[in-house]
Design an enzyme around this catalytic site. Structure first.
Site, short mmCIF file in Angstrom:
data_model
loop_
_atom_site.label_atom_id
_atom_site.label_comp_id
_atom_site.label_asym_id
_atom_site.label_seq_id
_atom_site.Cartn_x
_atom_site.Cartn_y
_atom_site.Cartn_z
N TRP A 11 0.87 -1.18 0.00
CA TRP A 11 0.00 0.00 0.00
C TRP A 11 0.90 1.23 0.00
O TRP A 11 1.78 1.35 0.86
CB TRP A 11 -0.87 -0.06 1.27
N ASP A 61 -0.56 -5.11 9.62
CA ASP A 61 -1.58 -4.17 9.18
C ASP A 61 -2.81 -5.00 8.82
O ASP A 61 -2.73 -5.87 7.94
CB ASP A 61 -1.07 -3.38 7.96
N LYS A 100 -13.28 -0.84 6.05
CA LYS A 100 -13.85 -1.72 5.02
C LYS A 100 -14.85 -2.70 5.62
O LYS A 100 -15.92 -2.88 5.08
CB LYS A 100 -12.75 -2.52 4.32
C1 LMR Z 1 -6.91 1.79 -0.96
O1 LMR Z 1 -5.77 1.29 -0.99
O2 LMR Z 1 -7.56 2.04 -1.98
C2 LMR Z 1 -7.55 2.08 0.36
O3 LMR Z 1 -6.84 1.50 1.39
C3 LMR Z 1 -7.82 3.51 0.55
C4 LMR Z 1 -6.62 4.33 0.92
O4 LMR Z 1 -6.70 5.04 1.91
O5 LMR Z 1 -5.60 4.29 0.23
#
Ligand code: LMR
Length: 419
Positions: free
Chosen positions: A144, A225, A261
């Site tokens: 992420w 996480d 989520k």
């Molecule tokens: C995503 O990766 O789309 C979600 O976790 C939203 C975000 O805050 O990035």
């Protein structure tokens, strides 16, 4: 003539930053007037009509909270709403967890998952100084995007371990294990508990055991996480099994937990940070000391967390009937996503779209890492009004029975056109 600039923030000191890729995508999608546009960008659940879904159980909790004559808007304690954080810890660790029974867990309510990762990062930046500690945070490649900036913002350097195998579109378990074994002892290892973002590729239970073994052997510090518990498989316990395994094996670790989520509380920012001490005679003392420092960090950053989302979550988590209904709602969300995975894969296979598409159904959770290239993603946007991140990630929740065929045809067209 305009006077010369006297700013204290010239461009050399404050260069123009790029827009956040995900929120930029959201803005561009909203501005697009095409009736065919498809939003596969940000990870937020949509129902089969492409609309945000307020979970029915959340509506009930909301009614209960609003009809409470004692409702007020007072401050929460620094560590947050105890009826929320205690149940959040149980949800992650299991109600019968020895760590909870032995009072080895410190929990703090946070500004959802991002706030939890940040609080953990800040805590480690300040206190992870044990002899031989390697303050580098190892994140999966890819991860992420926000992980990188959250840790670097507090001065912790980032390194990566292999994760996604481009050839198989699955897990590069050997690469991952080798990198963890090669990392200096006592490194910080960021792990996605389930529904890996952005790839949708999770280790199997056996692979988690191997990962835990290397982490233990190298005395690494695991940082979990967890943003998709219950959302990946539809089963809250199954999605928590990696964390519970590490805890059962006696690992000291931290957990950043989001309810964005799985309860659909995105904008309410409901989350928690948990520190879990390893079993030891002084574990409770350690936990108390850690909690005291987390409180200082929290006070200086946000004073105390917001109340509403935590109340909604606490209402659901503390009431057995609502909890059961929540599990049903989770199965609705994860089930619809699985159906869309099947629909997308079968359409692409039906069209004979070049490549293999099995990974669409092998991957799990909100996202699929399609394997589409940056050029193909750009073409999908310019020619078909499909919005997805450059790395080829799609939010599966953006697909529904009305647009999955359109999207599959667009992918087919673009893949053939760029071969
Ligand atoms: C995503 O990766 O789309 C979600 O976790 C939203 C975000 O805050 O990035």
């Amino acid at each position: 003539m305009a006077p010369l600039s006297t700013t204290s923030f010239p461009a050399e000191a404050v260069p123009q930053a790029p827009e956040d890729p995900l929120f930029g995508l959201m803005r561009a999608y909203k501005a697009d007037t095409s009736p065919n546009k498809v939003d596969l960008g940000i990870g937020a659940y949509r129902d089969n009509n492409g609309k945000p879904w307020v979970l029915p159980v959340v509506k009930k909790a909301d009614d209960l909270i609003r009809s409470d004559p004692d409702l007020n808007h007072e401050y929460l304690p620094i560590a947050g709403l105890a009826s929320f954080t205690s149940k959040a810890a149980e949800l992650s660790l299991g109600a019968s967890s020895a760590a909870l029974g032995e009072k080895r867990v410190a929990s703090v309510q946070t500004i959802s998952g991002t706030g939890a990762v940040h609080l953990g990062a800040l805590f480690l930046a300040k206190f992870y100084k044990v002899d031989g500690a390697n303050r580098t945070v190892y994140v999966s490649n890819p991860t992420w995007a926000n992980h990188n900036q959250i840790f670097t913002n507090v001065g912790l350097p980032i390194a990566t371990y292999p994760y996604f195998d481009r050839a198989t579109k699955g897990l590069d378990i050997n690469g991952m294990l080798k990198a963890l074994a090669d990392a200096p002892e006592r490194s910080i290892i960021l792990l996605h508990a389930c529904a890996h973002n952005p790839t949708g590729v999770d280790p199997s239970p056996e692979q988690w055991r191997d990962i835990a073994e290397v982490i233990k052997a190298k005395k690494h510090f695991p940082f979990f996480d967890t943003a998709y518990q219950g959302f990946a498989s539809g089963d809250l316990d199954r999605d928590a099994s990696a964390i519970r395994y590490f805890v059962k094996e006696g690992s000291e670790l931290v957990i950043a937990q989001s309810f964005s989520k799985n309860l659909g509380l995105y904008g309410e920012r409901a989350g928690a940070f948990h520190y879990v001490a390893a079993p030891a005679s002084d574990a409770t003392d350690t936990t108390t000391r850690v909690a005291s420092q987390l409180a200082i960090l929290q006070r200086s950053e946000i004073s105390n967390p917001p109340i509403y989302g935590a109340k909604v979550a606490a209402t659901v988590l503390n009431d057995p009937a609502l909890f059961a209904e929540w599990q049903e709602n989770l199965r609705t969300m994860s089930g619809r996503i699985i159906t869309m995975r099947e629909a997308l894969r079968s359409k692409l296979e039906e069209y004979g779209t070049p490549g293999t598409w099995k990974h669409i159904t092998d991957q799990i959770g909100m996202f699929s890492f399609t394997g589409l290239t940056e050029a193909q993603v750009a073409k999908l946007r310019s020619d078909f009004h499909v919005y997805m991140t450059k790395n080829g990630r799609i939010s599966m929740a953006g697909l529904n029975t009305s647009n999955v065929e359109y999207f599959a045809k667009a992918v087919d067209n673009v893949v053939r056109g760029t071969q």
